[in-house]
Design a protein around this motif. Structure first.
Motif, PDB file in Angstrom:
ATOM      1  N   CYS A   5      77.331 -48.330  96.957  1.00 35.99           N
ATOM      2  CA  CYS A   5      77.552 -47.058  97.659  1.00 35.99           C
ATOM      3  C   CYS A   5      77.473 -45.878  96.695  1.00 35.99           C
ATOM      4  CB  CYS A   5      78.909 -47.068  98.362  1.00 35.99           C
ATOM      5  SG  CYS A   5      79.032 -48.244  99.732  1.00 35.99           S
ATOM      6  N   LYS A   6      77.893 -46.097  95.457  1.00 34.65           N
ATOM      7  CA  LYS A   6      77.893 -45.016  94.473  1.00 34.65           C
ATOM      8  C   LYS A   6      76.487 -44.655  94.004  1.00 34.65           C
ATOM      9  CE  LYS A   6      82.489 -46.336  92.781  1.00 34.65           C
ATOM     10  NZ  LYS A   6      83.279 -46.812  91.622  1.00 34.65           N
ATOM     11  N   LYS A   7      75.514 -45.464  94.396  1.00 33.66           N
ATOM     12  CA  LYS A   7      74.145 -45.220  93.954  1.00 33.66           C
ATOM     13  C   LYS A   7      73.297 -44.503  95.008  1.00 33.66           C
ATOM     14  CE  LYS A   7      74.122 -49.163  90.804  1.00 33.66           C
ATOM     15  NZ  LYS A   7      73.413 -50.374  90.326  1.00 33.66           N
ATOM     16  N   LEU A   8      73.930 -44.042  96.090  1.00 33.53           N
ATOM     17  CA  LEU A   8      73.170 -43.405  97.166  1.00 33.53           C
ATOM     18  C   LEU A   8      72.349 -42.225  96.664  1.00 33.53           C
ATOM     19  CD1 LEU A   8      72.395 -42.936 100.123  1.00 33.53           C
ATOM     20  CD2 LEU A   8      74.531 -41.651 100.407  1.00 33.53           C
ATOM     21  N   TYR A   9      72.980 -41.314  95.901  1.00 28.73           N
ATOM     22  CA  TYR A   9      72.263 -40.115  95.487  1.00 28.73           C
ATOM     23  C   TYR A   9      71.222 -40.407  94.418  1.00 28.73           C
ATOM     24  CZ  TYR A   9      75.404 -37.533  98.417  1.00 28.73           C
ATOM     25  OH  TYR A   9      76.082 -37.071  99.505  1.00 28.73           O
ATOM     26  N   ARG A  10      71.454 -41.424  93.623  1.00 31.26           N
ATOM     27  CA  ARG A  10      70.407 -41.841  92.685  1.00 31.26           C
ATOM     28  C   ARG A  10      69.208 -42.402  93.444  1.00 31.26           C
ATOM     29  NH1 ARG A  10      72.215 -45.752  88.194  1.00 31.26           N
ATOM     30  NH2 ARG A  10      70.072 -45.265  87.551  1.00 31.26           N
ATOM     31  N   PHE A  11      69.484 -43.101  94.557  1.00 32.80           N
ATOM     32  CA  PHE A  11      68.393 -43.601  95.408  1.00 32.80           C
ATOM     33  C   PHE A  11      67.623 -42.435  96.013  1.00 32.80           C
ATOM     34  CE2 PHE A  11      67.140 -44.728  99.810  1.00 32.80           C
ATOM     35  CZ  PHE A  11      66.173 -45.688  99.537  1.00 32.80           C
ATOM     36  N   LEU A  12      68.354 -41.431  96.536  1.00 31.34           N
ATOM     37  CA  LEU A  12      67.707 -40.264  97.132  1.00 31.34           C
ATOM     38  C   LEU A  12      66.874 -39.502  96.106  1.00 31.34           C
ATOM     39  CD1 LEU A  12      70.583 -38.895  99.383  1.00 31.34           C
ATOM     40  CD2 LEU A  12      68.478 -39.968 100.150  1.00 31.34           C
ATOM     41  N   ASP A  13      67.349 -39.472  94.852  1.00 30.73           N
ATOM     42  CA  ASP A  13      66.632 -38.757  93.801  1.00 30.73           C
ATOM     43  C   ASP A  13      65.503 -39.569  93.195  1.00 30.73           C
ATOM     44  OD1 ASP A  13      68.138 -36.484  94.058  1.00 30.73           O
ATOM     45  OD2 ASP A  13      69.588 -37.038  92.523  1.00 30.73           O
ATOM     46  N   GLY A  14      65.336 -40.827  93.653  1.00 27.45           N
ATOM     47  CA  GLY A  14      64.271 -41.660  93.105  1.00 27.45           C
ATOM     48  C   GLY A  14      64.534 -42.090  91.681  1.00 27.45           C
ATOM     49  N   GLU A  15      65.827 -42.198  91.291  1.00 29.69           N
ATOM     50  CA  GLU A  15      66.179 -42.505  89.913  1.00 29.69           C
ATOM     51  C   GLU A  15      66.485 -43.982  89.673  1.00 29.69           C
ATOM     52  OE1 GLU A  15      69.439 -39.960  89.062  1.00 29.69           O
ATOM     53  OE2 GLU A  15      68.218 -38.123  88.986  1.00 29.69           O
ATOM     54  N   LEU A  16      66.464 -44.805  90.734  1.00 26.34           N
ATOM     55  CA  LEU A  16      66.766 -46.224  90.562  1.00 26.34           C
ATOM     56  C   LEU A  16      65.528 -46.965  90.064  1.00 26.34           C
ATOM     57  CD1 LEU A  16      68.838 -47.056  93.782  1.00 26.34           C
ATOM     58  CD2 LEU A  16      69.701 -46.624  91.473  1.00 26.34           C
ATOM     59  N   GLU A  17      65.778 -48.003  89.259  1.00 30.51           N
ATOM     60  CA  GLU A  17      64.679 -48.884  88.868  1.00 30.51           C
ATOM     61  C   GLU A  17      64.147 -49.575  90.130  1.00 30.51           C
ATOM     62  OE1 GLU A  17      63.421 -49.151  85.902  1.00 30.51           O
ATOM     63  OE2 GLU A  17      64.878 -47.803  84.954  1.00 30.51           O
ATOM     64  N   SER A  18      62.903 -50.046  90.068  1.00 30.81           N
ATOM     65  CA  SER A  18      62.277 -50.618  91.262  1.00 30.81           C
ATOM     66  C   SER A  18      63.073 -51.778  91.839  1.00 30.81           C
ATOM     67  CB  SER A  18      60.848 -51.071  90.940  1.00 30.81           C
ATOM     68  OG  SER A  18      60.857 -52.024  89.895  1.00 30.81           O
ATOM     69  N   CYS A  19      63.631 -52.642  90.966  1.00 27.94           N
ATOM     70  CA  CYS A  19      64.397 -53.785  91.476  1.00 27.94           C
ATOM     71  C   CYS A  19      65.694 -53.320  92.127  1.00 27.94           C
ATOM     72  CB  CYS A  19      64.686 -54.773  90.354  1.00 27.94           C
ATOM     73  SG  CYS A  19      65.597 -54.074  88.955  1.00 27.94           S
ATOM     74  N   ASP A  20      66.354 -52.301  91.535  1.00 25.70           N
ATOM     75  CA  ASP A  20      67.581 -51.775  92.126  1.00 25.70           C
ATOM     76  C   ASP A  20      67.289 -51.017  93.413  1.00 25.70           C
ATOM     77  OD1 ASP A  20      69.175 -52.861  90.209  1.00 25.70           O
ATOM     78  OD2 ASP A  20      69.483 -51.006  89.074  1.00 25.70           O
ATOM     79  N   GLU A  21      66.136 -50.355  93.478  1.00 33.75           N
ATOM     80  CA  GLU A  21      65.780 -49.633  94.702  1.00 33.75           C
ATOM     81  C   GLU A  21      65.622 -50.603  95.867  1.00 33.75           C
ATOM     82  OE1 GLU A  21      61.734 -47.577  95.980  1.00 33.75           O
ATOM     83  OE2 GLU A  21      62.859 -46.297  94.607  1.00 33.75           O
ATOM     84  N   GLU A  22      64.979 -51.759  95.601  1.00 33.04           N
ATOM     85  CA  GLU A  22      64.814 -52.762  96.656  1.00 33.04           C
ATOM     86  C   GLU A  22      66.167 -53.300  97.106  1.00 33.04           C
ATOM     87  OE1 GLU A  22      63.100 -55.469  99.338  1.00 33.04           O
ATOM     88  OE2 GLU A  22      62.387 -53.630  98.386  1.00 33.04           O
ATOM     89  N   ARG A  23      67.062 -53.545  96.140  1.00 28.58           N
ATOM     90  CA  ARG A  23      68.394 -54.040  96.500  1.00 28.58           C
ATOM     91  C   ARG A  23      69.179 -52.995  97.281  1.00 28.58           C
ATOM     92  NH1 ARG A  23      71.178 -57.709  91.786  1.00 28.58           N
ATOM     93  NH2 ARG A  23      69.652 -59.405  91.814  1.00 28.58           N
ATOM     94  N   PHE A  24      68.993 -51.720  96.935  1.00 29.10           N
ATOM     95  CA  PHE A  24      69.718 -50.685  97.673  1.00 29.10           C
ATOM     96  C   PHE A  24      69.221 -50.587  99.100  1.00 29.10           C
ATOM     97  CE2 PHE A  24      70.877 -46.544  99.212  1.00 29.10           C
ATOM     98  CZ  PHE A  24      72.198 -46.431  98.797  1.00 29.10           C
ATOM     99  N   ARG A  25      67.919 -50.804  99.326  1.00 32.94           N
ATOM    100  CA  ARG A  25      67.406 -50.795 100.695  1.00 32.94           C
ATOM    101  C   ARG A  25      68.083 -51.875 101.525  1.00 32.94           C
ATOM    102  NH1 ARG A  25      60.924 -50.549  99.374  1.00 32.94           N
ATOM    103  NH2 ARG A  25      60.895 -48.547  98.309  1.00 32.94           N
TER     104      ARG A  25
END
Length: 282
Positions: A5-25
């Motif tokens: 949940c704490k990574k929502l804004y990093r996801f919105l900013d496109g700052e997550l690594e590709s593997c973390d972005e997939e996990r956040f989805r």
């Protein structure tokens, strides 16, 4: 709130690594708090778009600060939801022209074809109302009871024109996309029998909490048309609501294999989320 949940804004900013972005989805498909946060970001983005286009803001809705508007605007354009919203916007502009009828009526907004997102998980078995829109739960917590954004009802002139054409299912779909379940059910009951009508009757039953009734209608549709895309999707939602996660995942995977723009991508995410639901992400 968990670590994702704490990574929502990093996801919105496109700052997550590709593997973390997939996990956040996958996390986003299951977390109502993050879905609500995404909804807030989209609302802010829409305010900024209105400001950029010269729209006059309501007196009781001041525009957000420039830094906030720019932050969300670029975040959504860079993220997965932003790519989907860009495609929706492009399709929506074309839809406004494609749906013009000879009498001069514009059908495009009748089925929210130019909307930015949908607040109802289910798919509607009426072609003009089944264009893909990213799913964002309504803030009320009951998506079927209210539209995602405040919007006027379908003009009576448009409804009358549809009734003159004998398109009662089209009227039902116009009400259904706005969460007006009672009116939708009334017009579905008056529509000629068809698998599409029964699929949408299942949507109404599901929203009313009649999961077994919805499942019966959808099974009936799929017996007649085994690859009916809207029925496959809606059956997956019913199975999930009944706690049959594995069967729901399999149903979503069947939709994912169809290769439908937008729908198949979301179906794949939902299927993976259901399969991982019993295995918390580290």
């Amino acid at each position: 709130m968990d670590l994702w949940c704490k990574k929502l804004y990093r996801f919105l900013d496109g700052e997550l690594e590709s593997c973390d972005e997939e996990r956040f989805r996958l996390h986003l498909a299951l977390c109502r708090a993050c879905a609500s946060g995404l909804h807030d970001a989209m609302q802010l983005e829409m305010l900024s778009v209105q400001a950029l286009c010269g729209a006059v803001a309501h007196n009781d809705a001041p525009a957000p600060p420039v830094e906030a508007r720019e932050r969300v605007r670029f975040a959504l354009l860079r993220g997965w939801k932003g790519r989907a919203l860009g495609a929706v916007l492009a399709m929506g502009l074309g839809a406004l022209t494609a749906f013009l009828c000879p009498a001069g009526l514009c059908w495009g907004d009748t089925w929210r074809a130019s909307a930015r997102a949908r607040g109802m998980e289910a798919r509607i078995a009426y072609a003009a109302a089944d264009g893909y829109l990213p799913y964002v739960p309504a803030r009320t917590g009951i998506p079927e009871r209210g539209a995602l954004l405040s919007e006027p009802p379908v003009p009576l002139r448009t409804l009358a024109a549809l009734e003159d054409r004998g398109d009662l299912h089209g009227i039902a779909a116009a009400y259904l996309v706005r969460g007006e379940l009672r009116q939708a059910a009334d017009f579905l009951a008056r529509s000629p029998p068809s698998v599409d009508r029964d699929c949408d009757r299942a949507v109404v039953a599901m929203a009313a909490g009649d999961l077994q009734g919805a499942l019966g209608l959808l099974d009936g549709v799929l017996r007649q048309v085994p690859d009916h895309p809207q029925a496959q999707w809606n059956r997956a939602l019913v199975l999930r609501a009944l706690g049959q996660s594995l069967q729901a995942a399999e149903a979503f995977e069947a939709v994912a294999r169809r290769g439908e723009p937008g729908w198949s991508e979301e179906a794949g995410i939902r299927a993976r989320a259901l399969r991982l639901a019993g295995h918390p992400l580290n």
